[in-house]
Design a protein around this motif. Sequence first.
Motif, PDB file in Angstrom:
ATOM      1  N   ARG A 172     -19.711  -5.056  12.680  1.00  9.45           N
ATOM      2  CA  ARG A 172     -19.144  -5.267  14.017  1.00  9.45           C
ATOM      3  C   ARG A 172     -19.033  -6.761  14.288  1.00  9.45           C
ATOM      4  NH1 ARG A 172     -23.836  -2.665  14.676  1.00  9.45           N
ATOM      5  NH2 ARG A 172     -24.615  -4.325  15.997  1.00  9.45           N
ATOM      6  N   ALA A 173     -18.101  -7.113  15.158  1.00 11.96           N
ATOM      7  CA  ALA A 173     -17.875  -8.528  15.488  1.00 11.96           C
ATOM      8  C   ALA A 173     -19.098  -9.164  16.142  1.00 11.96           C
ATOM      9  CB  ALA A 173     -16.662  -8.663  16.395  1.00 11.96           C
ATOM     10  N   ASP A 174     -19.890  -8.380  16.897  1.00 12.92           N
ATOM     11  CA  ASP A 174     -21.041  -8.971  17.588  1.00 12.92           C
ATOM     12  C   ASP A 174     -22.171  -9.367  16.641  1.00 12.92           C
ATOM     13  OD1 ASP A 174     -21.937  -6.368  17.014  1.00 12.92           O
ATOM     14  OD2 ASP A 174     -23.106  -6.254  18.867  1.00 12.92           O
TER      15      ASP A 174
ATOM     16  N   GLY B 193     -34.761  -4.651  18.763  1.00 14.88           N
ATOM     17  CA  GLY B 193     -33.873  -3.641  18.207  1.00 14.88           C
ATOM     18  C   GLY B 193     -32.525  -3.568  18.907  1.00 14.88           C
ATOM     19  N   GLU B 194     -32.313  -4.427  19.879  1.00 13.07           N
ATOM     20  CA  GLU B 194     -31.021  -4.467  20.564  1.00 13.07           C
ATOM     21  C   GLU B 194     -29.909  -4.846  19.588  1.00 13.07           C
ATOM     22  OE1 GLU B 194     -28.877  -7.083  24.097  1.00 13.07           O
ATOM     23  OE2 GLU B 194     -31.061  -6.983  24.031  1.00 13.07           O
ATOM     24  N   GLN B 195     -30.258  -5.687  18.616  1.00 11.71           N
ATOM     25  CA  GLN B 195     -29.310  -6.105  17.586  1.00 11.71           C
ATOM     26  C   GLN B 195     -29.928  -5.812  16.228  1.00 11.71           C
ATOM     27  OE1 GLN B 195     -26.313  -7.383  18.408  1.00 11.71           O
ATOM     28  NE2 GLN B 195     -25.656  -7.617  16.307  1.00 11.71           N
ATOM     29  N   ASP B 196     -29.164  -5.228  15.315  1.00 14.29           N
ATOM     30  CA  ASP B 196     -29.730  -4.869  14.013  1.00 14.29           C
ATOM     31  C   ASP B 196     -29.699  -6.020  13.008  1.00 14.29           C
ATOM     32  OD1 ASP B 196     -26.930  -4.741  13.808  1.00 14.29           O
ATOM     33  OD2 ASP B 196     -27.002  -3.195  12.267  1.00 14.29           O
ATOM     34  N   ARG B 197     -28.748  -6.944  13.183  1.00 14.71           N
ATOM     35  CA  ARG B 197     -28.690  -8.122  12.312  1.00 14.71           C
ATOM     36  C   ARG B 197     -27.676  -9.111  12.874  1.00 14.71           C
ATOM     37  NH1 ARG B 197     -26.111  -4.374   8.465  1.00 14.71           N
ATOM     38  NH2 ARG B 197     -23.881  -4.558   8.764  1.00 14.71           N
TER      39      ARG B 197
END
Length: 94
Positions: A5-7, A29-33
Amino acid sequence: MLLDRADQAISSTELQKNTRVLLDRIATGEQDRYVVIRDNRPTAVLLPTDRYESLMAELEDLRIEAVARERLATLDSTKTISHADMQARIGARG
């Protein structure tokens, strides 16, 4: 694939300016990487620690499996001994 994903893409400048926020998102865990982009090229990947450790453990398991498969493929059955014979050689008690 580095980006799903772009984010997930962040610039090195954004990382410098917002390190705390970005690391908090990873930790919760809001963002995986995040894939850090520098000079229009992927430079680094930020992952949660548990995900990194899981990947390293899986890689080690795959390495061990590859060595085992190689050894089995070159096994000389005339030089093998039974489990019981091995225990007898080392003086193990069953």
